[in-house]
Design a protein around this motif. Structure first.
Motif, short mmCIF file in Angstrom:
data_model
loop_
_atom_site.label_atom_id
_atom_site.label_comp_id
_atom_site.label_asym_id
_atom_site.label_seq_id
_atom_site.Cartn_x
_atom_site.Cartn_y
_atom_site.Cartn_z
N ALA A 170 30.32 43.76 48.82
CA ALA A 170 29.97 42.31 48.62
C ALA A 170 31.15 41.46 49.00
O ALA A 170 30.92 40.39 49.59
N SER A 171 32.40 41.91 48.69
CA SER A 171 33.54 41.19 49.53
C SER A 171 33.28 40.91 50.85
O SER A 171 33.54 40.00 51.55
N PHE A 172 33.03 41.99 51.82
CA PHE A 172 32.70 42.10 53.17
C PHE A 172 31.65 41.05 53.48
O PHE A 172 31.96 40.04 54.54
N GLU A 173 30.83 41.07 52.74
CA GLU A 173 29.63 39.95 53.06
C GLU A 173 29.86 38.52 52.73
O GLU A 173 29.48 37.67 53.66
N LEU A 174 30.72 38.35 51.75
CA LEU A 174 31.00 37.16 51.38
C LEU A 174 32.06 36.53 52.48
O LEU A 174 32.01 35.11 52.79
N LYS A 175 32.71 37.57 52.97
CA LYS A 175 33.72 36.91 53.94
C LYS A 175 32.96 36.40 55.21
O LYS A 175 33.25 35.35 55.59
N LEU A 176 31.95 37.08 55.63
CA LEU A 176 31.15 36.73 56.63
C LEU A 176 30.48 35.52 56.48
O LEU A 176 30.13 34.48 57.29
N ALA A 177 29.90 35.56 55.20
CA ALA A 177 29.00 34.27 55.07
C ALA A 177 29.93 32.99 54.86
O ALA A 177 29.16 31.86 55.09
N THR A 178 31.29 32.99 54.30
CA THR A 178 31.92 31.83 53.97
C THR A 178 32.84 31.34 54.90
O THR A 178 33.46 30.40 54.88
N THR A 179 32.71 32.13 56.20
CA THR A 179 33.53 31.79 57.47
C THR A 179 32.76 31.66 58.58
O THR A 179 33.21 32.39 59.73
N PRO A 180 31.70 31.06 58.76
CA PRO A 180 30.92 31.04 60.03
C PRO A 180 31.77 30.51 61.30
O PRO A 180 31.41 30.90 62.40
#
Length: 280
Positions: free
Chosen positions: A119-129
């Motif tokens: 979840a942390s990995f996916e959040l990192k990608l989603a919040t820093t386009p």
């Protein structure tokens, strides 16, 4: 009476030049293009802790050996916390496409720690386009992808230090077949894995995390791949491969805690095979 000359032609030329400069100025203020591979590796957002591993993992040489280019479509398998993703995402951001497939063991649910990590990995990608661009994240389970575009075909499938887990789970053949299916003809499967001494038994591979090159090559070929090259980029002759906790004794894991830590730190990370397979 003296005639005063006019300079209207020069003024018109100035206006034309100014008009021409506007798109150039706007272009110079636009979002920067994707960084070069060198710049992506050196980027400060990776952090000192991650970049300290570069001396052992040789990301530039490894990715160049796999034939990575900024216009490609790339599928990374089992990215973990995203050590390689932090390089691949920015490098492919503007001209290529990055897909991620998180590995899910077939026989058991993920632990709470693994769920939180994913979840942390996916959040990192989603919040820093602005850093990663648009990265599509799916899963790989029992040799089947989900959450990725239907009929996806990519230029590269890359996986780093994961094969020992798939052997333990009985998934190496199913996964290799999935990689073969998702690759375009001529596409490359890039593999980096902890390397066992030739003759190491299957059970020893599972127990220690070290896998023989012959085993990986045999199973990749069984899925239809052709071995196109091997490299010693990630070799480590100081790795004796005889530790109490297998490969996880070495940095960065240090499963044995403080026991023998100084000696293990001096060895560095594991001796690794780096293999390039091609889908004919």
């Amino acid at each position: 009476m003296k005639t005063i000359p006019t300079y209207r032609p020069m003024r018109r030329a100035f206006i034309a030049l100014a008009a021409l400069s506007v798109p150039l100025l706007l272009a110079s203020c636009a979002t920067p293009a994707s960084p070069s591979l060198d710049a992506a590796i050196a980027a400060p957002y990776r952090g000192d802790k991650a970049q300290a591993r570069d001396v052992y993992r040789h990301p530039k040489e490894t990715l160049e050996f796999f034939g990575l280019a900024p216009t490609q479509s790339v599928l990374e398998i089992a990215p973990g916390s995203g050590w390689y993703t932090d390089i691949l995402g920015p490098y492919l951001r503007d001209r290529g496409t990055l897909y991620e497939a998180q590995y899910v063991p077939p026989q058991a649910a993920l632990s709470d720690g693994e769920i939180k990590g994913n979840a942390s990995f996916e959040l990192k990608l989603a919040t820093t386009p602005a850093v990663y661009g648009t990265v599509i994240v799916g899963t790989l389970r029992s040799g089947q992808f989900s959450g990725l575009p239907q009929g996806l075909q990519v230029d590269r499938v890359l996986t780093f230090r994961n094969i020992h887990n798939w052997i333990e789970d009985g998934q190496i053949d199913a996964n290799f077949r999935a990689f073969y299916t998702v690759l375009k003809p001529g596409g490359v499967l890039g593999v980096e894995e902890h390397r066992a001494t030739p003759g190491t038994s299957l059970q020893q591979m599972i127990d220690t995390g070290y896998v023989t090159e012959a085993y990986v090559i045999e199973h990749a070929k069984s899925a239809g791949f052709r071995l196109a090259g091997s490299s010693e980029i990630n070799s480590n002759p100081h790795d004796t491969k005889d530790y109490a906790h297998g490969v996880w004794s070495l940095p960065p894991t240090y499963r044995g805690g403080a026991v023998d830590r100084e000696r293990l730190a001096a060895i560095g990370e594991s001796d690794r095979m780096t293999l390039r397979f091609v889908k004919p």
